[in-house]
Design a protein around this motif. Structure first.
Motif, PDB file in Angstrom:
ATOM      1  N   GLY A   1       0.814  -1.209   0.000  1.00 53.87           N
ATOM      2  CA  GLY A   1       0.000   0.000   0.000  1.00 53.87           C
ATOM      3  C   GLY A   1       0.847   1.257   0.000  1.00 53.87           C
ATOM      4  O   GLY A   1       1.936   1.299   0.568  1.00 53.87           O
ATOM      5  N   GLU A   2       0.343   2.293  -0.671  1.00 56.29           N
ATOM      6  CA  GLU A   2       1.108   3.527  -0.834  1.00 56.29           C
ATOM      7  C   GLU A   2       1.442   4.175   0.507  1.00 56.29           C
ATOM      8  O   GLU A   2       2.576   4.613   0.740  1.00 56.29           O
ATOM      9  CB  GLU A   2       0.318   4.512  -1.712  1.00 56.29           C
ATOM     10  N   GLU A   3       0.462   4.241   1.409  1.00 54.09           N
ATOM     11  CA  GLU A   3       0.711   4.887   2.697  1.00 54.09           C
ATOM     12  C   GLU A   3       1.746   4.128   3.511  1.00 54.09           C
ATOM     13  O   GLU A   3       2.635   4.725   4.133  1.00 54.09           O
ATOM     14  CB  GLU A   3      -0.591   5.015   3.482  1.00 54.09           C
ATOM     15  N   ALA A   4       1.637   2.808   3.515  1.00 54.69           N
ATOM     16  CA  ALA A   4       2.595   2.006   4.284  1.00 54.69           C
ATOM     17  C   ALA A   4       3.990   2.098   3.675  1.00 54.69           C
ATOM     18  O   ALA A   4       4.984   2.139   4.406  1.00 54.69           O
ATOM     19  CB  ALA A   4       2.135   0.556   4.343  1.00 54.69           C
ATOM     20  N   CYS A   5       4.092   2.132   2.348  1.00 54.57           N
ATOM     21  CA  CYS A   5       5.397   2.324   1.696  1.00 54.57           C
ATOM     22  C   CYS A   5       6.014   3.651   2.129  1.00 54.57           C
ATOM     23  O   CYS A   5       7.223   3.733   2.419  1.00 54.57           O
ATOM     24  CB  CYS A   5       5.256   2.286   0.181  1.00 54.57           C
ATOM     25  N   ALA A   6       5.194   4.697   2.163  1.00 54.02           N
ATOM     26  CA  ALA A   6       5.685   6.012   2.574  1.00 54.02           C
ATOM     27  C   ALA A   6       6.192   5.978   4.009  1.00 54.02           C
ATOM     28  O   ALA A   6       7.238   6.563   4.333  1.00 54.02           O
ATOM     29  CB  ALA A   6       4.584   7.053   2.411  1.00 54.02           C
ATOM     30  N   ARG A   7       5.458   5.289   4.884  1.00 55.57           N
ATOM     31  CA  ARG A   7       5.889   5.201   6.283  1.00 55.57           C
ATOM     32  C   ARG A   7       7.206   4.450   6.411  1.00 55.57           C
ATOM     33  O   ARG A   7       8.091   4.834   7.178  1.00 55.57           O
ATOM     34  CB  ARG A   7       4.805   4.529   7.129  1.00 55.57           C
TER      35      ARG A   7
ATOM     36  N   SER B   1       0.502  10.215   9.181  1.00 58.20           N
ATOM     37  CA  SER B   1       0.426   9.720  10.552  1.00 58.20           C
ATOM     38  C   SER B   1      -0.784   8.801  10.680  1.00 58.20           C
ATOM     39  O   SER B   1      -1.830   9.048  10.079  1.00 58.20           O
ATOM     40  CB  SER B   1       0.327  10.876  11.541  1.00 58.20           C
ATOM     41  N   THR B   2      -0.635   7.736  11.436  1.00 56.87           N
ATOM     42  CA  THR B   2      -1.729   6.787  11.638  1.00 56.87           C
ATOM     43  C   THR B   2      -1.872   6.511  13.125  1.00 56.87           C
ATOM     44  O   THR B   2      -0.885   6.511  13.869  1.00 56.87           O
ATOM     45  CB  THR B   2      -1.457   5.461  10.896  1.00 56.87           C
TER      46      THR B   2
END
Length: 432
Positions: free
Chosen positions: A68-74, A225-226
């Protein structure tokens, strides 16, 4: 916003030496005293084993769909805040797949270094480089690296064919001193190559003095942020089989279990170790049970302890090779049939050709789990699938997911951070 030099190492296709060059570069910078974080694009267990040995750090998956894009960014932002260099090994060719390594490079503004296997090639090298550089607007080629160069004359032809404006960053010859062995699912496992560190050192030595060892420019990475995940596995101890037969384990999966509050304990069926007595649940990952079927058949202490877990109704999650181990019989490539645990009715037969490969998505009442499959065996079982995965792009039928007593088993390898709630429910023994 953390920043760090970063580079995506790619190729025109599989078999060009991406892993060898990435590992060599990671080892070279590690020897220079730098912290190097390596990522692998797409689903893979074998390349990351070698890359982890080269870098000294766990290797995580980067894939815009599976992770996933968000997880890759994190993941990238966290690495940039901690290390001196980020290396990302691409999957297949630069533009292969949906999403591709090129999609990842464009999303995060990553410079790209193609590795091109040049044996049997001369001026066409230039055409390949030109095509990789210009096929899609926005791709930034840091330069090019030639692999398996045959002679000084061959090297001269390749360099003369290089398109203007694309730097030559170096080359490797076809030296067996740093070659990595292969088998039916890809590279040999790192732990099975006795002289792997010697080979990695030789590959790093071969980069000495080459332009490719110069650090790429730093990039800035930002992450969404999550909220923290709830401790849904607090108080649970999960046993994990881990050895040469059961080694296909994403670090992100184990870290998720720990983030959810679980305690992990490891054991080796190949060493005939029993499941730890404190275990509340069991994870049997994929790997190569077919290469060790005789030893697994003789591992009576492990077998008794796993059967006892099933009899007690303790949750067992098995993926691919773990599924094969739970069946009644496994027939290997040499034609021999070995008794397995017998906790699932049916048998598996190894084949000489690939049976299934590709991304998988599993839609459940608790949401979607993303993952993939890659296997050379076929099973026959009277069990009916509890769920059926599908291919995310084609929508075609994917792998079956079986639930039998407290067992959940499938050929599908799940990327568990894509659905923590589902994974927690399975390890709690919930049925749906």
């Amino acid at each position: 916003m953390p920043s760090c030099p970063a580079l995506l190492i790619t190729a025109p296709g599989s078999g060009h030496g991406k892993t060898t060059v990435t590992a060599a570069l990671a080892r070279w910078h590690r020897r220079a005293g730098r912290k190097v974080q390596v990522f692998k694009t797409g689903p893979d267990y074998l390349d990351p084993m070698v890359l982890e040995r080269a870098s000294g750090r766990p290797v995580y998956s980067l894939d815009l769909w599976m992770v996933g894009e968000e997880a890759c960014a994190r993941l990238l932002a966290a690495a940039a805040a901690e290390v001196d260099l980020i290396l990302i090994e691409g999957v297949m060719g630069l533009y292969d797949g949906q999403p591709s390594s090129a999609d990842l490079a464009l999303r995060f503004n990553l410079p790209v270094l193609p590795v091109i296997q040049c044996r049997g090639m001369a001026q066409t090298f230039g055409a390949l480089v030109y095509g990789l550089a210009h096929y899609r607007p926005g791709i930034q080629l840091l330069g090019v690296f030639a692999n398996r160069v045959g002679s000084a004359n061959h090297l001269d032809m390749l360099q003369q064919a290089l398109p203007a404006g694309i730097p030559w960053l170096g080359h490797l010859c076809g030296d067996t001193a740093y070659a990595l062995g292969e088998r039916h699912l890809g590279l040999q496992q790192a732990g099975e190559i006795d002289d792997l560190d010697t080979r990695l050192e030789a590959a790093a030595d071969a980069l000495e003095g080459l332009a490719m060892t110069t650090l790429p420019p730093p990039l800035s990475f930002s992450a969404w942020s999550t909220p923290p995940l709830p401790q849904t596995l607090a108080g649970l101890t999960i046993a994990v089989a881990r050895d040469a037969a059961f080694s296909f384990i994403y670090p992100a999966n184990l870290e998720l279990l720990q983030t959810l509050g679980a305690q992990l304990q490891f054991f080796s069926p190949l060493a005939d170790e029993a499941v730890p007595a404190s275990a509340d649940a069991l994870y049997l990952p994929g790997g190569y049970p077919e290469l060790h079927a005789g030893l697994l058949n003789q591992a009576t202490h492990s077998a008794l302890s796993i059967r006892a877990m099933a009899a007690a109704g303790k949750p067992i999650l098995a993926e691919c090779g773990g599924l094969l181990y739970l069946l009644e019989h496994l027939s290997t490539a040499d034609g021999r049939t070995h008794a397995m645990l017998g906790l699932l009715p049916g048998e598996a037969v190894m084949q000489s050709r690939l049976a299934a490969l590709g991304m998988q998505q599993l839609d459940t009442p608790m949401g979607r789990l993303r993952g993939h499959c890659f296997h050379y065996s076929r099973i026959s079982t009277p069990l009916q699938a509890r769920w059926q995965a599908s291919h995310p792009l084609r929508g075609t039928r994917g792998e079956a997911v079986y639930q039998h007593g407290s067992i959940t088993a499938s050929y599908m390898h799940g990327y568990w951070p894509s659905n923590p709630e589902l994974i927690a429910a399975i390890f709690h023994g919930r049925t749906f």
